[in-house]
Design a protein around this motif. Structure first.
Motif, PDB file in Angstrom:
ATOM      1  N   ASP A 156      33.292  45.978  35.013  1.00  0.00           N
ATOM      2  CA  ASP A 156      33.891  45.122  36.034  1.00  0.00           C
ATOM      3  C   ASP A 156      33.920  43.650  35.604  1.00  0.00           C
ATOM      4  O   ASP A 156      34.956  42.983  35.662  1.00  0.00           O
ATOM      5  N   GLY A 157      32.776  43.147  35.165  1.00  0.00           N
ATOM      6  CA  GLY A 157      32.676  41.738  34.783  1.00  0.00           C
ATOM      7  C   GLY A 157      33.483  41.414  33.542  1.00  0.00           C
ATOM      8  O   GLY A 157      34.120  40.352  33.460  1.00  0.00           O
ATOM      9  N   TYR A 158      33.470  42.329  32.542  1.00  0.00           N
ATOM     10  CA  TYR A 158      34.202  42.087  31.296  1.00  0.00           C
ATOM     11  C   TYR A 158      35.712  42.051  31.541  1.00  0.00           C
ATOM     12  O   TYR A 158      36.422  41.199  30.993  1.00  0.00           O
ATOM     13  N   VAL A 159      36.186  42.966  32.355  1.00  0.00           N
ATOM     14  CA  VAL A 159      37.613  42.991  32.678  1.00  0.00           C
ATOM     15  C   VAL A 159      37.995  41.714  33.430  1.00  0.00           C
ATOM     16  O   VAL A 159      39.037  41.104  33.164  1.00  0.00           O
ATOM     17  N   PHE A 192      31.627  36.143  34.569  1.00  0.00           N
ATOM     18  CA  PHE A 192      30.495  35.937  33.667  1.00  0.00           C
ATOM     19  C   PHE A 192      29.181  36.225  34.388  1.00  0.00           C
ATOM     20  O   PHE A 192      28.257  36.823  33.819  1.00  0.00           O
ATOM     21  N   ASP A 193      29.121  35.824  35.648  1.00  0.00           N
ATOM     22  CA  ASP A 193      27.919  36.109  36.442  1.00  0.00           C
ATOM     23  C   ASP A 193      27.755  37.613  36.637  1.00  0.00           C
ATOM     24  O   ASP A 193      26.629  38.138  36.613  1.00  0.00           O
ATOM     25  N   LYS A 194      28.883  38.331  36.790  1.00  0.00           N
ATOM     26  CA  LYS A 194      28.815  39.784  36.962  1.00  0.00           C
ATOM     27  C   LYS A 194      28.374  40.477  35.673  1.00  0.00           C
ATOM     28  O   LYS A 194      27.720  41.535  35.714  1.00  0.00           O
ATOM     29  N   ILE A 195      28.731  39.883  34.525  1.00  0.00           N
ATOM     30  CA  ILE A 195      28.278  40.439  33.244  1.00  0.00           C
ATOM     31  C   ILE A 195      26.767  40.304  33.108  1.00  0.00           C
ATOM     32  O   ILE A 195      26.073  41.225  32.652  1.00  0.00           O
TER      33      ILE A 195
END
Length: 397
Positions: free
Chosen positions: A204-207, A129-132
């Motif tokens: 990346d974040g969603y996956v 979630f942080d990466k999103i």
């Protein structure tokens, strides 16, 4: 698929042949402990290697999903260690404080494994979630791609191995360890890296978030499967059938009821049941038959058995006919209902029909409601009949 199954069988047989001499005797606590030790040790070694490889790949590519997946494998190594410890502790001999052994520790270790998977899923969801919210560029690396592809193959093999052995030795802890979530997780991370390379999209974040949700689902499923035996789940219907077949194979026994299987861990159970025997029979002969049945159950099913003899009248035509009538009548309350311990007490103004009735848990009625209906149905058979009935649920279905 056929080739894959054959290869899987060869690998399992080879490892078991080297490490477990009496490998086919899966009901033996020693053999089960050996299988648990083997799978735990292999799991720890492979997961530590995968962690090292993926952590390096994550640092090389700058992918949070790859790095998180690396720590996923480190968590799996811990899960394997917990499973290994559980098997070792569960194999301890009975003692004064635990006369039925320590087999249930295996269920507790399986629950701990599910907890570790759940914790890992939560941490992965937070990182994703942080990466999103704050996307970063992922550097494509052929080396990182190769490491992830190899990891998918290794984790798939581990899943097949643990699942096969878990079913073979009926281990809830090992089946909890055997999760496809790791394989799917790594495969999704690998696909995310390829998609980023080909399209430039920051997926990346969603996956990572989708993988985290899948892992959380797997953890909840594993927790349910390992918690159920600790809460006292119903015994395996196949085991119940085997018990009934062994007991009823003896002509002296007219019926079986109040069967309870007390589970003290895989391969450690105690059976208690009531066996109906003719009231006019020789007590010493019937006691000898019951003793033989208890020994037979111990030899064939490796279960300690305690059997209570219930005398029933079998040489009175009136009692037999009334029993059959009442047995049919109670099916109007619920088709799955049965009766046992049927007795007749005649009085000057009325006749008491004393018996127990078993109400399935699936019935929509309460025992009190069922008892009230039974009394009404018995009264309908003859106005002088009065049902003294105890309605209870069965421990088996």
């Amino acid at each position: 698929m056929g080739a894959a199954k054959g290869e899987r069988g060869i690998m399992i047989q080879l490892l078991a042949r080297w490490c477990i001499p009496d490998r086919e005797n899966v009901t033996s606590p020693a053999v089960r402990r050996a299988y648990g030790t083997l799978c735990g040790a292999v799991g720890i070694a492979l997961n530590i290697l995968l962690f090292a490889g993926k952590f390096f790949a994550g640092q090389l590519s700058g992918s949070i999903a790859v790095t998180a997946d690396a720590f996923n494998n480190l968590s799996d190594a811990g899960s394997s260690a917990v499973t290994l410890l559980g098997f070792r502790l569960a194999g301890r001999e009975p003692d004064t404080d635990h006369p039925f052994g320590h087999g249930r520790i295996e269920y507790i270790s399986g629950l701990a494994v599910a907890g570790l998977i759940l914790l890992m899923g939560v941490e992965l969801a937070k990182s994703s979630f942080d990466k999103i919210l704050h996307p970063e560029e992922v550097t494509f690396s052929v080396l990182a791609l190769g490491i992830l592809a190899a990891s998918v193959c290794v984790k798939l093999y581990m899943w097949l191995y643990n699942r096969s052995i878990g079913k073979k030795i009926r281990s809830a802890a090992m089946e909890a360890t055997a999760s496809l979530s790791d394989t799917v997780s790594t495969l999704a991370v690998l696909l995310a890296m390829l998609i980023s390379k080909w399209t430039g999209l920051a997926v990346d974040g969603y996956v990572g978030l989708v993988v985290a949700l899948f892992i959380l689902f797997s953890a909840c499923k594993a927790a349910k499967e390992t918690l159920s035996p600790l809460l006292g789940q119903a015994p395996d219907p196949e085991l119940v059938r085997e018990i009934r077949d062994i007991v009823m194979a003896h002509s002296t026994v007219q019926g079986v009821h109040d069967l309870v299987v007390h589970d003290y861990g895989p391969g450690r159970c105690m059976i208690s049941l009531h066996a109906e025997v003719p009231a006019h029979g020789d007590i010493m002969e019937m006691h000898d038959v019951i003793d033989n049945i208890e020994k037979e159950l111990a030899e064939k099913l490796r279960c300690q058995a305690v059997i209570h003899m219930d005398p029933i009248v079998t040489d009175d035509a009136l009692v037999g006919a009334l029993r059959r009538q009442v047995a049919e009548a109670v099916k109007q309350v619920d088709p799955g209902m049965t009766i046992h311990d049927f007795r007749l007490v005649r009085g000057t103004t009325h006749t008491n029909l004393i018996f127990d009735a078993v109400l399935p848990f699936s019935s929509g009625k309460t025992p009190a409601q069922a008892a009230q209906e039974i009394r009404r149905l018995v009264k309908a058979l003859d106005s002088t009949y009065f049902a003294v009935v105890t309605v209870e649920h069965s421990y088996t279905e």
